[in-house]
Design an enzyme around this catalytic site. Structure first.
Site, mmCIF file in Angstrom:
data_model
loop_
_atom_site.group_PDB
_atom_site.id
_atom_site.type_symbol
_atom_site.label_atom_id
_atom_site.label_comp_id
_atom_site.label_asym_id
_atom_site.label_seq_id
_atom_site.Cartn_x
_atom_site.Cartn_y
_atom_site.Cartn_z
ATOM 1 N N ASP A 75 8.486 3.460 -1.325
ATOM 2 C CA ASP A 75 7.160 2.529 -1.728
ATOM 3 C C ASP A 75 6.467 4.631 -1.991
ATOM 4 O OD1 ASP A 75 5.396 1.730 -0.920
ATOM 5 O OD2 ASP A 75 5.978 1.874 1.362
ATOM 6 N N ASP A 105 6.130 3.269 3.064
ATOM 7 C CA ASP A 105 5.364 5.238 4.084
ATOM 8 C C ASP A 105 4.836 4.735 5.139
ATOM 9 O OD1 ASP A 105 3.547 2.769 3.544
ATOM 10 O OD2 ASP A 105 2.416 4.335 1.953
ATOM 11 N N LYS A 161 7.958 0.249 -4.974
ATOM 12 C CA LYS A 161 5.914 0.018 -4.576
ATOM 13 C C LYS A 161 4.934 0.047 -4.646
ATOM 14 C CE LYS A 161 5.301 -1.631 -0.222
ATOM 15 N NZ LYS A 161 4.872 -1.476 -0.009
ATOM 16 N N GLU A 205 0.846 -9.297 2.967
ATOM 17 C CA GLU A 205 0.621 -8.674 4.041
ATOM 18 C C GLU A 205 -0.984 -9.128 5.312
ATOM 19 O OE1 GLU A 205 1.191 -4.217 5.339
ATOM 20 O OE2 GLU A 205 0.758 -4.103 6.677
HETATM 21 O O1 KIV Z 1 5.212 1.328 4.384
HETATM 22 C C1 KIV Z 1 5.579 0.346 4.579
HETATM 23 O O2 KIV Z 1 6.631 0.298 5.683
HETATM 24 C C2 KIV Z 1 5.734 -1.120 4.438
HETATM 25 C C3 KIV Z 1 5.749 -2.238 5.376
HETATM 26 C C4 KIV Z 1 5.173 -2.743 6.037
HETATM 27 C C5 KIV Z 1 5.330 -3.623 4.354
HETATM 28 O O3 KIV Z 1 4.819 -1.379 3.458
#
Ligand code: KIV
Length: 299
Positions: free
Chosen positions: A111, A68, A140, A209
């Site tokens: 995500d 995201d 995720k 992170e």
């Molecule tokens: O949204 C994204 O790209 C992420 C990464 C920074 C792990 O969650």
């Protein structure tokens, strides 16, 4: 190159041949766990469209995260909070179409955006189904504690889940900014407890992170069934992830400490080396453990 170049040619651009099906097997969940068990680092990178996904695959990334973060790098938002589920669906579909056209082998993670899994486990299932039907292999979600039940619910229904702890950008306002997490003994203990709960709930990957390198290395050793993927978490994790635009030096704001610009790091004359080579250099450095450098990119 194993396919004739013309095969992917279109009037608007030619997708690269991403992988050699004879030598590169599709990345699967068991393969990711096998890689971790034998100590091979997992190279993950974000991508948001067909062409970049194909290029990243051709450069050898194991996993493509349709993050995201696209809200910030593609949509120009100031945080990821404003990203809609339908926008994520659009980008997951774009990535998976590109991957299919070039017979790509990378594992694709979609995500779940802010608000799409917070209400109930049932809402999380509906949202996850949207991204899985768009072509994601895994979803995720961010956060610990209450998310463990949601992870268990999704995993029991056949949806592989990647968890995300530490700096969780969807809660940036509650966290008070993009800050390193788990620095105090109390917050480190909580983070560890949440990571164990997520592994126990069936999370198959865990993004860490902006977590101190020592803490993420400890956690990695404690979680044999849930490989950790670091971003600003030092080189002791099972794998690494970066935002594509950041590692190409295309950051519109301040470049975070944990980012390395792999375009700038390439030797040679401009034009001889490009994006695919920069991504390949990232993959090599992740696999050999030379990126990240704990003295430069970690806390
Ligand atoms: O949204 C994204 O790209 C992420 C990464 C920074 C792990 O969650």
């Amino acid at each position: 190159m194993n396919q004739p170049a013309a095969q992917n040619a279109t009037p608007y651009g030619t997708l690269p041949t991403a992988s050699n099906p004879a030598t590169r097997k599709p990345v699967s969940l068991p393969r990711l766990l096998e890689m971790h068990a034998r100590g091979e680092k997992i190279a993950m990178l974000t991508a948001y469209d067909a062409t970049f996904a194909a290029v990243a695959d051709a450069a050898g990334v194991d996993c493509i995260l349709v993050g995201d973060s696209l809200g910030m790098v593609c949509q120009g938002l100031s945080s990821t909070v404003g990203v809609a589920l339908d926008t994520m669906r659009y980008h997951v579909e774009s990535v998976t179409r590109g991957m299919r056209r070039v017979q790509g082998t990378a594992w694709i993670i979609g995500d779940l955006p802010f608000g799409s899994y917070h209400e109930s486990k049932e809402q999380a299932l509906r949202s996850a189904a949207v991204l899985m039907q768009a072509g994601a292999h895994m979803v995720k979600l961010e956060g610990g504690g209450w998310t463990a039940d949601t992870v268990r619910f999704l995993v029991q229904r056949g949806i592989p889940v990647c968890a995300h702890l530490g700096l969780t950008p969807q809660t940036v306002h509650a966290l008070g900014g993009y800050r390193v997490q788990g620095k105090t003994a109390e917050s480190a203990t909580l983070l560890k407890q949440q990571a164990h709960e997520l592994q126990e709930a069936g999370a198959a990957l865990l993004v860490l992170e902006m977590v101190p390198g020592a803490l993420s290395a400890e956690l990695t050793a404690e979680l044999p069934h849930c490989p950790t993927i670091g971003i600003g978490a030092g080189n002791g994790t099972a794998g690494q992830v970066l935002v594509l635009h950041d590692m190409l030096g295309l950051n519109l704001g301040k470049t975070p400490k944990f980012v390395r610009n792999f375009m700038a790091a390439l030797p040679g004359i401009a034009g001889q080396h490009g994006i695919k080579e920069a991504i390949a250099a990232y993959v090599t450095e992740v696999k050999t453990g030379t990126f990240p450098d704990n003295n430069l990119h970690a806390w």
